[in-house]
Motif scaffolding. Sequence first.
Motif, PDB file in Angstrom:
ATOM      1  N   ASN B  28      50.113 -47.562  -1.745  1.00  0.00           N
ATOM      2  CA  ASN B  28      49.923 -49.325  -1.804  1.00  0.00           C
ATOM      3  C   ASN B  28      50.258 -49.954  -3.242  1.00  0.00           C
ATOM      4  OD1 ASN B  28      48.107 -51.465  -2.562  1.00  0.00           O
ATOM      5  ND2 ASN B  28      45.768 -50.112  -2.073  1.00  0.00           N
ATOM      6  N   LEU B  30      49.560 -52.549  -5.447  1.00  0.00           N
ATOM      7  CA  LEU B  30      48.336 -52.011  -6.807  1.00  0.00           C
ATOM      8  C   LEU B  30      48.333 -50.936  -7.207  1.00  0.00           C
ATOM      9  CD1 LEU B  30      46.261 -53.982  -4.584  1.00  0.00           C
ATOM     10  CD2 LEU B  30      47.088 -55.333  -7.009  1.00  0.00           C
ATOM     11  N   LEU B  78      51.447 -58.556 -10.051  1.00  0.00           N
ATOM     12  CA  LEU B  78      50.280 -59.156  -8.815  1.00  0.00           C
ATOM     13  C   LEU B  78      50.178 -60.453  -8.438  1.00  0.00           C
ATOM     14  CD1 LEU B  78      47.465 -58.040 -11.356  1.00  0.00           C
ATOM     15  CD2 LEU B  78      48.251 -57.585  -9.342  1.00  0.00           C
ATOM     16  N   GLY B  79      51.153 -61.269  -8.738  1.00  0.00           N
ATOM     17  CA  GLY B  79      51.427 -62.667  -7.900  1.00  0.00           C
ATOM     18  C   GLY B  79      52.672 -62.058  -6.938  1.00  0.00           C
ATOM     19  N   ILE B  80      53.330 -62.172  -6.532  1.00  0.00           N
ATOM     20  CA  ILE B  80      54.525 -61.417  -6.142  1.00  0.00           C
ATOM     21  C   ILE B  80      53.723 -60.800  -5.175  1.00  0.00           C
ATOM     22  CG2 ILE B  80      56.403 -60.117  -5.692  1.00  0.00           C
ATOM     23  CD1 ILE B  80      56.997 -60.720  -8.043  1.00  0.00           C
ATOM     24  N   ILE B  82      49.742 -61.223  -4.563  1.00  0.00           N
ATOM     25  CA  ILE B  82      49.451 -62.069  -3.653  1.00  0.00           C
ATOM     26  C   ILE B  82      50.164 -62.747  -2.732  1.00  0.00           C
ATOM     27  CG2 ILE B  82      48.536 -64.201  -3.596  1.00  0.00           C
ATOM     28  CD1 ILE B  82      47.183 -63.141  -6.459  1.00  0.00           C
ATOM     29  N   SER B  83      51.684 -63.146  -2.854  1.00  0.00           N
ATOM     30  CA  SER B  83      52.095 -63.947  -1.978  1.00  0.00           C
ATOM     31  C   SER B  83      52.992 -62.797  -0.845  1.00  0.00           C
ATOM     32  CB  SER B  83      53.253 -64.265  -2.570  1.00  0.00           C
ATOM     33  OG  SER B  83      54.592 -63.559  -3.270  1.00  0.00           O
ATOM     34  N   MET B  85      51.698 -60.477   0.544  1.00  0.00           N
ATOM     35  CA  MET B  85      49.473 -59.698   1.204  1.00  0.00           C
ATOM     36  C   MET B  85      49.443 -61.053   1.810  1.00  0.00           C
ATOM     37  SD  MET B  85      48.867 -57.326   0.759  1.00  0.00           S
ATOM     38  CE  MET B  85      49.212 -54.856  -0.428  1.00  0.00           C
ATOM     39  N   ARG B  86      49.950 -62.732   1.203  1.00  0.00           N
ATOM     40  CA  ARG B  86      49.426 -63.429   2.652  1.00  0.00           C
ATOM     41  C   ARG B  86      49.830 -63.508   3.412  1.00  0.00           C
ATOM     42  NH1 ARG B  86      49.540 -68.396  -1.617  1.00  0.00           N
ATOM     43  NH2 ARG B  86      47.995 -67.924  -2.385  1.00  0.00           N
ATOM     44  N   GLY B  90      48.081 -56.213   4.802  1.00  0.00           N
ATOM     45  CA  GLY B  90      48.151 -54.991   5.202  1.00  0.00           C
ATOM     46  C   GLY B  90      49.531 -53.985   4.680  1.00  0.00           C
TER      47      GLY B  90
END
Lengths: 172, 101
Positions: B28, B30, B78-80, B82-83, B85-86, B90
């Motif tokens: 994962n 994160l 975290l920005g990367i 998020i983009s 995962m959007r 998963g």
Amino acid sequence: MELIVFVLASAMVLSGAVGVVMFKNPVHAALGLVLTLFGVAVHFVSMEAHFLAAVQVIVYAGAIVVLFLFVIMLLGVDRAEDLTIEPLKLQRPVAAVLGAGVTVLVAGAVVRGADTLGRESVVSAPGDSNIRALARSLYSDHVLAFELTSVLLIVAVAGTVVLTRRVKKSEG
Amino acid sequence: MEPTTTSYLVLAALLFGIGATGLMIRRNPLVMFMCIELMLNAVNLTFVALATRFSDIDGQTAVFFVMVVAAAEVVVGLGIIISIMRRRPGATVDDLAELRG
């Protein structure tokens, strides 16, 4: 007294770190990270680094972990990791052996080099107050690096906004 | 009996090892970021222990800069994530192998 604080804070640090690695749920891992960061802050206090202890609690445990939790909740990945898919066989056992090897080697090197540090205990009497000494170092010897960190933070914030921005006319 | 510098250094070595192991084991992204934070904290502990041992404040200054860089790194990372995962919910880090040309 010092030894009791050291043992308790070390137990916090190590159990939190093992929790980060072992917990399947990312939210639990983030809470383990909070435990570790507070333990490190206690160590900072016992080593007379009061300012860094405060920054550790505010920035790390306050801001960074909250950011982690925010992203976990935002993405909805707060479910258990699917461990049945193994893209690379043998990766986990080899990684565990490698990690244990790194740990043993570094700890062994530290113990072997202990004689060069002498037997003196960590806590020594500081001549000046911690924050004043740190500020003097930061704003005289390292002022250029300090200004560069402000540039770095601005660039990081602007870059993140650009990265996560939704383009209006995208196909998705 | 008081804790010596060596005991702090050994604790930092253990923390660094746990973080490195977690970075290699977990998939994962994160949680891998959290393991990087563990390793950064281990290094900070080493810096402060030796700065206190040698009564030199420069070690604590270095820890200050490490904290700033860690905060910036987490924000960008975290920005990367998020983009990514959007677009692919998963995704694990292995799925990013599809990026190769």
